[in-house]
Motif scaffolding. Structure first.
Motif, PDB file in Angstrom:
ATOM      1  N   LYS A   1      21.892  31.186  27.888  1.00  0.00           N
ATOM      2  CA  LYS A   1      23.201  30.809  27.351  1.00  0.00           C
ATOM      3  C   LYS A   1      23.327  31.269  25.898  1.00  0.00           C
ATOM      4  O   LYS A   1      24.396  31.717  25.465  1.00  0.00           O
ATOM      5  N   LYS A   2      22.249  31.164  25.149  1.00  0.00           N
ATOM      6  CA  LYS A   2      22.274  31.603  23.751  1.00  0.00           C
ATOM      7  C   LYS A   2      22.552  33.104  23.671  1.00  0.00           C
ATOM      8  O   LYS A   2      23.315  33.556  22.806  1.00  0.00           O
TER       9      LYS A   2
ATOM     10  N   LYS B   1      30.949  34.342  21.846  1.00  0.00           N
ATOM     11  CA  LYS B   1      29.837  33.411  22.063  1.00  0.00           C
ATOM     12  C   LYS B   1      29.970  32.145  21.222  1.00  0.00           C
ATOM     13  O   LYS B   1      29.484  31.080  21.615  1.00  0.00           O
ATOM     14  N   TYR B   2      30.596  32.265  20.049  1.00  0.00           N
ATOM     15  CA  TYR B   2      30.649  31.149  19.116  1.00  0.00           C
ATOM     16  C   TYR B   2      32.087  30.887  18.672  1.00  0.00           C
ATOM     17  O   TYR B   2      32.939  31.788  18.684  1.00  0.00           O
TER      18      TYR B   2
ATOM     19  N   ASP C   1      27.503  31.264  30.780  1.00  0.00           N
ATOM     20  CA  ASP C   1      28.451  30.458  30.020  1.00  0.00           C
ATOM     21  C   ASP C   1      27.800  29.153  29.588  1.00  0.00           C
ATOM     22  O   ASP C   1      26.931  28.600  30.275  1.00  0.00           O
ATOM     23  N   ARG C   2      28.235  28.621  28.466  1.00  0.00           N
ATOM     24  CA  ARG C   2      27.641  27.400  27.926  1.00  0.00           C
ATOM     25  C   ARG C   2      27.775  26.211  28.879  1.00  0.00           C
ATOM     26  O   ARG C   2      26.931  25.324  28.909  1.00  0.00           O
ATOM     27  N   ASP C   3      28.854  26.170  29.665  1.00  0.00           N
ATOM     28  CA  ASP C   3      29.091  25.019  30.542  1.00  0.00           C
ATOM     29  C   ASP C   3      28.592  25.241  31.968  1.00  0.00           C
ATOM     30  O   ASP C   3      28.885  24.449  32.870  1.00  0.00           O
TER      31      ASP C   3
ATOM     32  N   SER D   1      21.234  21.733  24.049  1.00  0.00           N
ATOM     33  CA  SER D   1      22.325  22.495  23.440  1.00  0.00           C
ATOM     34  C   SER D   1      21.815  23.796  22.835  1.00  0.00           C
ATOM     35  O   SER D   1      20.732  23.843  22.240  1.00  0.00           O
ATOM     36  N   THR D   2      22.613  24.857  22.963  1.00  0.00           N
ATOM     37  CA  THR D   2      22.255  26.128  22.331  1.00  0.00           C
ATOM     38  C   THR D   2      22.219  26.012  20.815  1.00  0.00           C
ATOM     39  O   THR D   2      21.562  26.807  20.145  1.00  0.00           O
TER      40      THR D   2
END
Length: 517
Positions: free
Chosen positions: A108-109, A413-414, A114-116, A381-382
């Protein structure tokens, strides 16, 4: 790399191969595949026919592969409920699956997931829907599925019984799992991990590639042809595998999962096919098992393997004195050619991936977790992870192309991304503020350095140490073990058995335009 850890982990458990048909994003226990559960179990007569065919097909596999039969293979008929229970138990207990889940935050990082996204329930659903049979190298048993008709299972048997003969030849449990274990805690362990990082994935590709070659030959029996006679069939199978129209869950899967799942089958088949055509069955089967490749680079470039070409591998200096006060080591590994192919396709499109991946000349990543992350939610968490990634390329133009592709992904990404030109030392640096800390991108000649989450002064110190440590030429990977980021996923997935992904298991050669008959 992380993907190699995943694929390797799955391959260890059920045995090198299983067949998948499709995926669903809901957990297995919540949404069983309706089409599969609607099928009636086979009759006693059908089960007897299928059991009888095992010895006949085993004889074909031995003749086709030139792998000797040391003893007969146990066989067992299992239900879908038993498969579900097995998969859940494996995910709970298998060390490879646990390594895979630990790698999720790194993927994910990097932006590969995807983060979710929730990996475990998705994979359970995918595997439950797709598995078509498997050989368990721990119990030495080929497992047959009681809801699939014998004629449909026989080609899968040819695939799975190839694993049985591989197991009799080299002992798949130990042969398939040779990567370094645990978290690297010092510079010596860091480089031991790097030296052996992709080997599990490469071995999975050998095991599945050999089984796919026999699968193709068994399916071609009515035509009198073999893969060696009609090597173009391998490319056509790869094209079919890329088509996920017949598998709704596969179509919804992230690119990372699609490609890492198929890599041992498709690229493994191409690797084996190249050796088979050039040097024959003994070289492609027994010889490769005795002297397996150690990297995705060799699988993707079989000519390099056959020529004993050196495999690019980078080294890490002792960065622990710079990090250990505020960070805990989390992961270290290779960013191999397969990882680069997926990363650039996801960030820049297939055309960019096709152009850049062959220009890869080595890559390493290191991830550390902030000691200030205490709760489980914080650790998952990333934002708790700081990451560095150094890659080498065959020329400066390719390095700059990769830097452009990677930089374009930072705002996706952020959140809160702001470029800080005043903090950039020169035109070869890009500095950003993000929701998860500083990001530094820099280039020097054929090398690209990425830091995400480390504060800028520390990121520059890490970069300078890493760049100064690299040798001028490539190094041959010294060990037999390897962990490539995405290929951990491939290794984990392949351990669950032969997959029907993208219709490979349902494929028949008769009646298809342009195919040998």
């Amino acid at each position: 790399m992380i993907l190699s850890v995943w694929v390797a982990a799955i391959a260890i458990g059920i045995g090198p191969c299983a067949a998948f048909a499709g995926q669903t994003s809901a957990p297995v226990e919540q949404q069983p595949p309706a089409a599969a559960t609607a099928q009636a179990p086979m009759t006693k007569a059908e089960a007897k026919e299928l059991f009888r065919s095992v010895d006949e097909i085993l004889s074909f596999v031995s003749s086709d592969s030139k792998l000797p039969i040391e003893h007969s293979v146990k066989r067992k008929l299992i239900s879908r409920e038993q498969i579900n229970g097995y998969l859940k138990k494996k995910f709970d207990e298998d060390q490879g699956a646990k390594r895979m889940e630990r790698s999720e935050v790194i993927l994910k990082k990097f932006g590969l997931l995807d983060r979710d996204f929730h990996l475990r329930p998705f994979l359970l659903s995918l595997l439950t829907e797709q598995i078509a049979g498997f050989y368990d190298n721990k119990t030495k048993t080929v497992n047959l599925l009681d809801w699939i008709k014998p004629d449909d299972q026989k080609p899968v048997l040819a695939h799975e019984l190839t694993h049985a003969l591989q197991d009799q030849k080299v002992g798949l449990t130990t042969w398939s799992d040779v990567s370094a274990k645990g978290v690297a805690r010092n510079v010596q362990e860091d480089n031991e991990h790097l030296q052996t990082d992709e080997a599990d994935t490469a071995r999975d590709a050998v095991a599945e590639g050999q089984a796919m070659a026999v699968f193709v030959d068994y399916t071609l029996r009515p035509t009198g042809k073999t893969l060696a006679d009609a090597p173009e069939l391998g490319d056509r199978l790869k094209d079919m595998a890329a088509d996920s129209n017949g598998s709704p869950v596969m179509a919804r899967a992230p690119l990372l999962l699609q490609q890492s799942l198929l890599f041992p089958y498709t690229d493994g088949l191409s690797f084996e096919q190249a050796i088979l055509v050039k040097s024959g069955a003994k070289a492609a089967f027994a010889d490769v098992l005795e002297n397996p490749p150690s990297s995705s680079f060799e699988i993707m470039n079989p000519k390099a393997y056959m020529a004993h070409a050196p495999v690019p591998v980078l080294r890490l200096p002792d960065i622990h004195p710079l990090l250990d006060a505020e960070y805990t080591p989390y992961d270290v590994g290779v960013m191999g050619e397969l990882d680069v192919r997926m990363l650039t396709e996801l960030f820049g499109g297939q055309q960019m991936a096709t152009a850049l991946a062959p220009e890869w000349a080595g890559g390493v990543y290191y991830a550390a977790q902030r000691k200030s992350a205490v709760t489980e939610a914080e650790k998952e968490s990333t934002a708790s992870i700081a990451l560095l990634y150094y890659s080498r390329w065959k020329n400066a133009d390719s390095a700059r192309s990769f830097l452009r592709v990677y930089a374009a992904e930072i705002p996706r990404k952020y959140s809160g991304v702001v470029r800080r030109p005043k903090d950039e030392a020169d035109g070869d640096e890009q500095v950003y503020s993000t929701s998860e800390g500083d990001v530094l991108l820099s280039i020097a000649g054929e090398g690209v350095f990425v830091s995400e989450g480390f504060e800028l002064p520390l990121a520059r110190k890490l970069r300078d140490q890493i760049v100064s440590t690299q040798p001028e030429g490539p190094l041959q990977i010294a060990g037999a073990r390897s962990h490539e980021l995405s290929l951990g996923l491939a290794h984990t997935l392949s351990s669950f058995g032969m997959i029907r992904a993208a219709g490979l298991q349902r494929y028949t050669f008769e009646g298809r335009p342009g195919m040998a008959r």
